[in-house]
Write an enzyme that holds these catalytic residues in place. Structure first.
Site, PDB file in Angstrom:
ATOM      1  N   SER A   1      -0.967-101.411   9.323  1.00  0.00           N
ATOM      2  CA  SER A   1      -0.381-100.549  10.363  1.00  0.00           C
ATOM      3  C   SER A   1      -1.322-100.501  11.547  1.00  0.00           C
ATOM      4  O   SER A   1      -2.553-100.477  11.378  1.00  0.00           O
ATOM      5  CB  SER A   1      -0.177 -99.130   9.824  1.00  0.00           C
ATOM      6  OG  SER A   1       0.219 -98.273  10.881  1.00  0.00           O
ATOM      7  N   SER A   2      -0.756-100.416  12.741  1.00  0.00           N
ATOM      8  CA  SER A   2      -1.605-100.275  13.932  1.00  0.00           C
ATOM      9  C   SER A   2      -2.283 -98.909  13.959  1.00  0.00           C
ATOM     10  O   SER A   2      -3.148 -98.665  14.794  1.00  0.00           O
ATOM     11  CB  SER A   2      -0.785-100.501  15.205  1.00  0.00           C
ATOM     12  OG  SER A   2       0.246 -99.547  15.280  1.00  0.00           O
TER      13      SER A   2
ATOM     14  N   TYR B   1      -3.496 -91.870   4.799  1.00  0.00           N
ATOM     15  CA  TYR B   1      -2.701 -93.080   5.092  1.00  0.00           C
ATOM     16  C   TYR B   1      -3.535 -94.091   5.876  1.00  0.00           C
ATOM     17  O   TYR B   1      -3.551 -95.284   5.526  1.00  0.00           O
ATOM     18  CB  TYR B   1      -1.441 -92.700   5.868  1.00  0.00           C
ATOM     19  CG  TYR B   1      -0.595 -93.898   6.255  1.00  0.00           C
ATOM     20  CD1 TYR B   1      -0.028 -94.721   5.279  1.00  0.00           C
ATOM     21  CD2 TYR B   1      -0.353 -94.213   7.588  1.00  0.00           C
ATOM     22  CE1 TYR B   1       0.754 -95.819   5.627  1.00  0.00           C
ATOM     23  CE2 TYR B   1       0.434 -95.300   7.950  1.00  0.00           C
ATOM     24  CZ  TYR B   1       0.975 -96.106   6.967  1.00  0.00           C
ATOM     25  OH  TYR B   1       1.744 -97.197   7.301  1.00  0.00           O
TER      26      TYR B   1
ATOM     27  N   LYS C   1      -4.585 -97.979   4.796  1.00  0.00           N
ATOM     28  CA  LYS C   1      -4.304 -99.191   5.567  1.00  0.00           C
ATOM     29  C   LYS C   1      -5.602 -99.819   6.096  1.00  0.00           C
ATOM     30  O   LYS C   1      -5.671-101.044   6.276  1.00  0.00           O
ATOM     31  CB  LYS C   1      -3.332 -98.879   6.707  1.00  0.00           C
ATOM     32  CG  LYS C   1      -1.930 -98.519   6.223  1.00  0.00           C
ATOM     33  CD  LYS C   1      -1.272 -99.660   5.427  1.00  0.00           C
ATOM     34  CE  LYS C   1       0.208 -99.414   5.176  1.00  0.00           C
ATOM     35  NZ  LYS C   1       0.848-100.501   4.419  1.00  0.00           N
TER      36      LYS C   1
ATOM     37  N   TYR D   1       9.781 -88.891  11.564  1.00  0.00           N
ATOM     38  CA  TYR D   1       8.976 -89.359  12.702  1.00  0.00           C
ATOM     39  C   TYR D   1       9.856 -89.779  13.878  1.00  0.00           C
ATOM     40  O   TYR D   1       9.474 -89.630  15.033  1.00  0.00           O
ATOM     41  CB  TYR D   1       8.089 -90.548  12.291  1.00  0.00           C
ATOM     42  CG  TYR D   1       7.143 -90.252  11.153  1.00  0.00           C
ATOM     43  CD1 TYR D   1       6.677 -88.959  10.925  1.00  0.00           C
ATOM     44  CD2 TYR D   1       6.717 -91.259  10.298  1.00  0.00           C
ATOM     45  CE1 TYR D   1       5.818 -88.677   9.875  1.00  0.00           C
ATOM     46  CE2 TYR D   1       5.856 -91.001   9.252  1.00  0.00           C
ATOM     47  CZ  TYR D   1       5.414 -89.707   9.038  1.00  0.00           C
ATOM     48  OH  TYR D   1       4.574 -89.442   7.998  1.00  0.00           O
TER      49      TYR D   1
HETATM   50  P1  NAP Z   1      10.540 -97.874   3.978  1.00  0.00           P
HETATM   51  O1  NAP Z   1      11.717 -97.991   4.857  1.00  0.00           O
HETATM   52  O2  NAP Z   1      10.219 -96.545   3.397  1.00  0.00           O
HETATM   53  O3  NAP Z   1      10.617 -98.946   2.792  1.00  0.00           O
HETATM   54  C1  NAP Z   1       9.551 -98.972   1.870  1.00  0.00           C
HETATM   55  C2  NAP Z   1       9.756-100.087   0.894  1.00  0.00           C
HETATM   56  O4  NAP Z   1       8.650-100.067  -0.046  1.00  0.00           O
HETATM   57  C3  NAP Z   1      11.038 -99.937   0.080  1.00  0.00           C
HETATM   58  O5  NAP Z   1      11.590-101.197  -0.143  1.00  0.00           O
HETATM   59  C4  NAP Z   1      10.523 -99.335  -1.225  1.00  0.00           C
HETATM   60  O6  NAP Z   1      11.339 -99.671  -2.354  1.00  0.00           O
HETATM   61  C5  NAP Z   1       9.194-100.050  -1.362  1.00  0.00           C
HETATM   62  N1  NAP Z   1       8.295 -99.383  -2.304  1.00  0.00           N
HETATM   63  C6  NAP Z   1       7.870 -98.106  -2.290  1.00  0.00           C
HETATM   64  N2  NAP Z   1       7.102 -97.876  -3.366  1.00  0.00           N
HETATM   65  C7  NAP Z   1       7.053 -99.028  -4.069  1.00  0.00           C
HETATM   66  C8  NAP Z   1       6.429 -99.430  -5.272  1.00  0.00           C
HETATM   67  N3  NAP Z   1       5.684 -98.570  -6.002  1.00  0.00           N
HETATM   68  N4  NAP Z   1       6.605-100.700  -5.702  1.00  0.00           N
HETATM   69  C9  NAP Z   1       7.373-101.582  -4.999  1.00  0.00           C
HETATM   70  N5  NAP Z   1       7.969-101.247  -3.852  1.00  0.00           N
HETATM   71  C10 NAP Z   1       7.815 -99.985  -3.387  1.00  0.00           C
HETATM   72  O7  NAP Z   1       9.190 -98.350   4.732  1.00  0.00           O
HETATM   73  P2  NAP Z   1       8.967 -99.119   6.110  1.00  0.00           P
HETATM   74  O8  NAP Z   1       8.925 -98.101   7.184  1.00  0.00           O
HETATM   75  O9  NAP Z   1       9.851-100.272   6.218  1.00  0.00           O
HETATM   76  O10 NAP Z   1       7.452 -99.620   5.881  1.00  0.00           O
HETATM   77  C11 NAP Z   1       7.180-100.864   5.279  1.00  0.00           C
HETATM   78  C12 NAP Z   1       5.683-101.147   5.406  1.00  0.00           C
HETATM   79  O11 NAP Z   1       5.317-101.091   6.791  1.00  0.00           O
HETATM   80  C13 NAP Z   1       4.804-100.114   4.719  1.00  0.00           C
HETATM   81  O12 NAP Z   1       3.690-100.757   4.147  1.00  0.00           O
HETATM   82  C14 NAP Z   1       4.377 -99.205   5.851  1.00  0.00           C
HETATM   83  O13 NAP Z   1       3.169 -98.542   5.568  1.00  0.00           O
HETATM   84  C15 NAP Z   1       4.259-100.187   6.975  1.00  0.00           C
HETATM   85  N6  NAP Z   1       4.392 -99.622   8.315  1.00  0.00           N
HETATM   86  C16 NAP Z   1       5.516 -98.940   8.677  1.00  0.00           C
HETATM   87  C17 NAP Z   1       5.606 -98.419   9.959  1.00  0.00           C
HETATM   88  C18 NAP Z   1       6.823 -97.659  10.425  1.00  0.00           C
HETATM   89  O14 NAP Z   1       6.738 -96.985  11.471  1.00  0.00           O
HETATM   90  N7  NAP Z   1       7.955 -97.719   9.748  1.00  0.00           N
HETATM   91  C19 NAP Z   1       4.554 -98.591  10.867  1.00  0.00           C
HETATM   92  C20 NAP Z   1       3.424 -99.305  10.459  1.00  0.00           C
HETATM   93  C21 NAP Z   1       3.359 -99.810   9.181  1.00  0.00           C
HETATM   94  P3  NAP Z   1      12.539 -98.663  -2.805  1.00  0.00           P
HETATM   95  O15 NAP Z   1      13.465 -98.623  -1.627  1.00  0.00           O
HETATM   96  O16 NAP Z   1      13.134 -99.320  -3.985  1.00  0.00           O
HETATM   97  O17 NAP Z   1      11.900 -97.364  -3.078  1.00  0.00           O
END
Ligand code: NAP
Length: 247
Positions: free
Chosen positions: A141-142, A154, A158, A197
């Site tokens: 993450s940034s 968090y 990261k 958020y």
């Molecule tokens: P999301 O919509 O909440 O999706 C999370 C995904 O992770 C889902 O597919 C979930 O599976 C899976 N997951 C959660 N716990 C797990 C486990 N124990 N084992 C296997 N899979 C698991 O998240 P997102 O926003 O797309 O984020 C994806 C990644 O990007 C994360 O690493 C997050 O930290 C990073 N990120 C996100 C943002 C943002 O603003 N969205 C910004 C920077 C970085 P289920 O659906 O089956 O629970």
């Protein structure tokens, strides 16, 4: 010829959000894709159905990446199904923010278990199969470059992913395996919407700091993953690549 023809990719957390977009984009470039999920079977099945209806190949596999046996079984299933593994996208992640006084040990363990241990266990399992030309892409993450208040756990998790990326690039480079991280800015996903958020003061503050003036969409990230997975990035390893509108 598509960029990823002949390659097999495993995307953890591919049932929604950034992971779903990455799975679809890798498949659109010819990769056969394993879409991992933890609990959202319907979400993963929908991602697989969309890939298949576009002419691609994919399967959905349930596994909790923070459990060593399940991470191993996930990789084994991927190789059983498609015969090889070339690309591992460690995307599964969870995020909860708050002042340190309010963070609990359970929150710490959940974030570090999924965000950090999950990356280590899945990569460890994949190493039996990744070889010359292999690519590991960690979704960090940034936030690690901003280090804002109220995010110690968090951002700490990261930050560990960033460090692991740089270490493993050195450790696995001699085997021809590249290891890079994508550092997304705020992206509109099921997860970021559920966390409240999107539409919040946090979003307003982040957009104000973002030269390109908006939050991201999952496809702002998926093209970067295709690049890092492909031979176009064959001389790129150990990099922490922000995809954040310049945040
Ligand atoms: P999301 O919509 O909440 O999706 C999370 C995904 O992770 C889902 O597919 C979930 O599976 C899976 N997951 C959660 N716990 C797990 C486990 N124990 N084992 C296997 N899979 C698991 O998240 P997102 O926003 O797309 O984020 C994806 C990644 O990007 C994360 O690493 C997050 O930290 C990073 N990120 C996100 C943002 C943002 O603003 N969205 C910004 C920077 C970085 P289920 O659906 O089956 O629970």
């Amino acid at each position: 010829m598509a960029k990823l023809d002949g390659k097999v990719a495993l995307v953890t957390g591919g049932s929604k959000g950034i992971g779903a977009a990455i799975a679809a984009a890798l498949a659109a470039e010819g990769a056969r894709v394993v879409v991992n999920y933890a609990s959202s079977k319907a979400g993963a099945d929908a991602v697989v159905a969309a890939i298949r209806s576009a002419g691609g190949e994919a399967i959905a596999v349930q596994a909790d990446v923070s459990d060593a046996d399940q991470a191993q079984a996930l990789v084994t299933r991927a190789v059983q199904e498609f015969g090889r593994l070339d690309v591992l996208v460690n995307n599964s992640g969870v995020y909860e923010m708050g002042p340190l006084e309010q963070m609990t040990q359970d929150q710490y363990r959940r974030m570090f278990d999924i965000n950090v241990l999950g990356v280590l266990l899945t990569t460890q399992a994949a190493l039996d199969h990744l070889g010359e030309g292999g690519s590991v892409i960690n979704v960090s993450s940034s936030i690690t470059t901003i280090a804002p208040a109220n995010s110690a756990v968090y951002t700490g998790s990261k930050g560990a992913v960033d460090a692991i990326t740089r270490v493993l690039a050195k450790e696995l480079g001699p085997r021809g395996i590249r290891v890079n991280a994508i550092l997304p800015g705020m992206v509109e996903t099921e997860g970021s919407i559920a966390a409240g958020y999107i539409g919040s003061d946090m979003q307003t503050g982040i957009v104000a700091m973002t030269p390109l003036g908006r939050v991201g969409q999952p496809d702002d990230i998926s093209g970067v993953a295709v690049f890092l997975a492909s031979d176009d990035a064959g001389w790129v390893t150990g990099q922490l690549l922000s995809a954040s509108g310049g945040l």
